[in-house]
Design a protein around this motif. Structure first.
Motif, PDB file in Angstrom:
ATOM      1  N   THR A 220       0.854  -1.191   0.000  1.00 26.61           N
ATOM      2  CA  THR A 220       0.000   0.000   0.000  1.00 26.61           C
ATOM      3  C   THR A 220       0.884   1.233   0.000  1.00 26.61           C
ATOM      4  O   THR A 220       1.791   1.357   0.829  1.00 26.61           O
ATOM      5  CB  THR A 220      -0.922   0.029   1.228  1.00 26.61           C
ATOM      6  OG1 THR A 220      -1.725  -1.147   1.233  1.00 26.61           O
ATOM      7  CG2 THR A 220      -1.823   1.258   1.200  1.00 26.61           C
ATOM      8  N   GLN A 221       0.628   2.153  -0.924  1.00 21.38           N
ATOM      9  CA  GLN A 221       1.370   3.392  -1.018  1.00 21.38           C
ATOM     10  C   GLN A 221       0.385   4.551  -1.091  1.00 21.38           C
ATOM     11  O   GLN A 221      -0.445   4.613  -1.990  1.00 21.38           O
ATOM     12  CB  GLN A 221       2.273   3.401  -2.269  1.00 21.38           C
ATOM     13  CG  GLN A 221       3.410   2.389  -2.232  1.00 21.38           C
ATOM     14  CD  GLN A 221       4.472   2.770  -1.220  1.00 21.38           C
ATOM     15  OE1 GLN A 221       4.674   3.953  -0.925  1.00 21.38           O
ATOM     16  NE2 GLN A 221       5.159   1.770  -0.681  1.00 21.38           N
ATOM     17  N   ASN A 222       0.481   5.454  -0.082  1.00 25.04           N
ATOM     18  CA  ASN A 222      -0.388   6.638  -0.048  1.00 25.04           C
ATOM     19  C   ASN A 222      -1.864   6.271  -0.142  1.00 25.04           C
ATOM     20  O   ASN A 222      -2.656   6.936  -0.821  1.00 25.04           O
ATOM     21  CB  ASN A 222      -0.022   7.603  -1.185  1.00 25.04           C
ATOM     22  CG  ASN A 222       1.402   8.090  -1.099  1.00 25.04           C
ATOM     23  OD1 ASN A 222       1.912   8.343  -0.004  1.00 25.04           O
ATOM     24  ND2 ASN A 222       2.056   8.210  -2.240  1.00 25.04           N
ATOM     25  N   GLY A 223      -2.237   5.186   0.535  1.00 25.85           N
ATOM     26  CA  GLY A 223      -3.630   4.766   0.546  1.00 25.85           C
ATOM     27  C   GLY A 223      -4.049   3.937  -0.639  1.00 25.85           C
ATOM     28  O   GLY A 223      -5.190   3.490  -0.711  1.00 25.85           O
ATOM     29  N   HIS A 224      -3.152   3.708  -1.607  1.00 30.27           N
ATOM     30  CA  HIS A 224      -3.464   2.913  -2.784  1.00 30.27           C
ATOM     31  C   HIS A 224      -2.901   1.497  -2.607  1.00 30.27           C
ATOM     32  O   HIS A 224      -1.723   1.327  -2.281  1.00 30.27           O
ATOM     33  CB  HIS A 224      -2.838   3.530  -4.040  1.00 30.27           C
ATOM     34  CG  HIS A 224      -3.421   4.841  -4.433  1.00 30.27           C
ATOM     35  ND1 HIS A 224      -4.404   4.973  -5.388  1.00 30.27           N
ATOM     36  CD2 HIS A 224      -3.152   6.100  -4.002  1.00 30.27           C
ATOM     37  CE1 HIS A 224      -4.712   6.238  -5.533  1.00 30.27           C
ATOM     38  NE2 HIS A 224      -3.962   6.946  -4.703  1.00 30.27           N
ATOM     39  N   ALA A 225      -3.742   0.493  -2.863  1.00 28.39           N
ATOM     40  CA  ALA A 225      -3.237  -0.881  -2.914  1.00 28.39           C
ATOM     41  C   ALA A 225      -2.590  -1.102  -4.266  1.00 28.39           C
ATOM     42  O   ALA A 225      -3.109  -0.662  -5.302  1.00 28.39           O
ATOM     43  CB  ALA A 225      -4.378  -1.862  -2.692  1.00 28.39           C
TER      44      ALA A 225
END
Length: 662
Positions: A220-225
């Motif tokens: 997960t990066q910055n709320g993105h899977a």
């Protein structure tokens, strides 16, 4: 080939979801980078479900979205036309089967084609299976739906020519729908590059986990899977090939705040890993569209522009591959070749959603060149909302006025006031109308000025200049702001957006007994306005040392005295007490209709004609007044050089209990 021809024909007849949008020159070029050879034709599939609207049943709609090799044609892929749409009956070495968990099964015998790509060699379709369960769940456990079959497309490093198995859990006591993932059938990715999990907007209540994948992990990066691919390992496993396919299976799970699973569904992605640098790329403005959900408003057009180009100086033309479009979305013809940053390939997407589209839609797309190489898939989340009501604000000289209240700034006779009435709507495509329910006397409501950027703003100005007979005016005046319906031509509802009306009211209160001097005015001129004389005005304004002194523009002048209405007072009694006519009392008090004992606490402004009030020298019972001669004595006025003192003033000073009038 028959299915291919029918799909193309249907696309030309405005089927909005058949979506490879390219210049004419692109259509002839499909290379080995996307043409696999092998026995299997299954690319990937996703599955989701939702409960029907019938509250008394346990009926669900199960949607199977599947992608297949488009260039393959045999008896296993039978095409038929149904209601103007292309429908496929799909079979295979192992028949694709949907097991519903209660002993019943369905087959892919009516797959509606929703999109295809000639250059990337895929066709995408969906089948909706409606099924009623006997109970909301299976003896306290979820019903399990499974989608199985064989065989997968060749050319991958894992599970090539293998069977597939996807499952979903259904418990109608816990959830009314499952998560949904969306993806293109062919997702390009370079070594070391991550690809976002489709259908997982930031802040989503859905979590993801990998079920099966080689050389891939989930993060997960910055709320993105996102799925991280070890591209070097993939290409090495493919024997050093220029590209390789990787099948990734992952589970999407929704949970409550306590972490209890409400529903789950398995989905797949087919990743095309390549080390080529000659892929097109989206420009920065286009990439910013995918950072957060885009908000659309039912009944109003949403317009988005995509731009992409080659980045390494090749002469390949660039177009776009787009997944299943929301109902009614339109794509423009691609302009520009995309061969360089100076000649980007540009395409516009326009959509006027209806109320039936409320909620989130996910649309995946990429930019592809004539070699069949594509940018990494990007997915756009569009959130459709109903049109919100506008807001309304009123300001006086830049200061906000509270609704149903009076401005903090007092209003005086003789001054000019500018009220700004501003309506704001978060929908930049809305049209606002600002109107006045009523206006203060002689108020002027100027024409509207509007502008739209990230929102719509409409402002109208009210100019109010209280006149000599507006003292004591105290009335609530209201303004309204209304928006528009939007475009309902493509929707069943005649007014999709709905007309919202908001009201804002302001209490206009004009100070009584006070007058603002304008430039060049003298006491005698102001006295004439109120049918009195300068001497009486002077007697009520101690700050004016001499009646011949010039009046300063903007200065406040007392034009009467306040009087607290007593119990059982009437208009006639108050007027008589202060030597006034009814009209004179009304002139000084715009808010008076009648004066009764019930208004004992009310203040009114009274005239200063004390001679009439005193009736020839004797004070009228109950009258409270100050002698008209200023407290400054005649002698002190003379000693201070204030000029000639009239004989009337001398007489008043010698006999202060007498009323002196001209």
């Amino acid at each position: 080939q028959k299915a291919s021809s029918a799909a193309t024909s249907d696309y030309r007849n405005a089927m909005p979801s058949l979506l490879f949008v390219l210049s004419t020159a692109i259509l002839c070029g499909v290379t080995a980078a996307t043409t696999e050879v092998g026995q299997g034709h299954f690319r990937y599939a996703t599955m989701y479900w939702r409960k029907t609207d019938d509250p008394m049943s346990n009926t669900v709609e199960i949607v199977i979205e599947s992608a297949w090799r488009r260039s393959y044609s045999s008896e296993y892929f039978t095409e038929a036309l149904e209601n103007g749409e292309t429908v496929l009956q799909i079979n295979g070495a192992v028949t694709p089967t949907v097991s519903l968990g209660d002993g019943q099964q369905r087959y892919l015998d009516s797959v509606r084609v929703t999109a295809f790509s000639t250059a990337e060699d895929w066709i995408l379709g969906e089948q909706v299976i409606t099924h009623s369960y006997s109970t909301p769940n299976h003896r306290g456990a979820p019903w399990t739906v499974e989608f199985t079959g064989c065989c997968r497309i060749d050319g991958g490093i894992n599970r090539q020519d293998g069977s597939w198995h996807l499952s979903s859990s259904i418990d109608l006591l816990l959830s009314l729908h499952s998560p949904r993932t969306v993806s293109l059938p062919n997702v390009f990715v370079t070594a070391g590059e991550a690809v976002g999990v489709p259908g997982a907007p930031p802040g989503s209540a859905t979590s993801f986990s990998l079920v099966s994948a080689d050389h891939a992990s989930l993060s997960t990066q910055n709320g993105h899977a996102q799925i991280d691919v070890d591209g070097d390992a993939v290409l090495a496993a493919a024997g050093g090939a220029e590209y390789a396919l990787v099948h990734v299976t992952f589970a999407a799970v929704t949970s409550d705040s306590m972490g209890h699973v409400l529903s789950s569904v398995a989905s797949e992605m087919l990743l095309n890993v390549s080390e080529s640098e000659h892929r097109p790329m989206f420009d920065e403005d286009t990439l910013s569209l995918f950072d957060s959900p885009v908000v659309a408003v039912a009944g109003f057009e949403l317009s988005l522009t995509l731009r992409a180009a080659q980045t390494h100086g090749t002469t390949d033309y660039v177009g776009y591959t787009v997944g299943v479009l929301p109902q009614g979305m339109r794509l423009s013809t691609v302009t520009g070749k995309g061969t360089s940053e100076e000649d980007k390939a540009e395409m516009k997407m326009t959509w006027t959603p209806c109320a039936s589209a409320l909620g989130s839609s996910v649309l995946c797309l990429d930019a592809v060149n004539t070699q069949g190489l594509a940018a990494t898939q990007r997915c756009l989340t569009i959130v459709v909302e109903m049109d919100h009501a506008p807001s309304l604000e009123v300001k006086l000289d830049g200061e906000s006025v509270a609704n149903n209240s009076a401005p903090e700034q007092a209003l005086y006779i003789g001054q000019r006031y500018h009220f700004e009435v501003t309506a704001t709507d978060a929908n930049p495509h809305d049209t606002l109308t600002v109107a006045a329910v009523s206006l203060p006397p002689d108020g002027v409501f100027l024409d509207a000025s509007s502008h739209s950027d990230t929102q719509t703003t409409t402002t109208r100005e009210l100019v109010f200049a209280p006149k000599h007979n507006h003292g004591g005016y105290n009335t609530l005046h209201c303004f309204t702001a209304s928006d528009s319906c939007g475009d309902s031509s493509a929707c069943q509802h005649p007014c999709v957006g709905g007309v919202d009306v908001v009201t804002f009211c302001v209490s206009f209160r004009v100070r009584r007994c006070e007058y603002t001097v304008r430039g060049g005015e003298e006491l005698s001129q102001i006295a004439d306005i109120y049918h009195t004389d300068w001497l009486q005005l002077w007697s009520h304004n101690d700050a004016i040392l001499h009646p011949d002194d010039s009046l300063q523009p903007g200065a406040l002048l007392r034009i009467g005295r306040p009087y607290d209405v007593q119990p059982y007072d009437t208009v006639e009694e108050v007027a008589k007490r202060f030597g006034m006519s009814h009209d004179a009392l009304f002139t000084l008090n715009a808010d008076i209709v009648t004066v009764t004992g019930g208004e004992a606490s009310r203040a009114v402004c009274t005239s200063i004609k004390e001679c009439e009030a005193l009736g020839g020298g004797e004070a009228y019972s109950g009258a409270s007044y100050r002698h008209l001669v200023p407290e400054k004595s005649v002698a002190s006025m003379r000693s201070e050089g204030l000029g000639t003192v009239s004989s009337e003033l001398e007489a008043a000073a010698e006999a202060p209990k007498r009323c002196v009038c001209d």
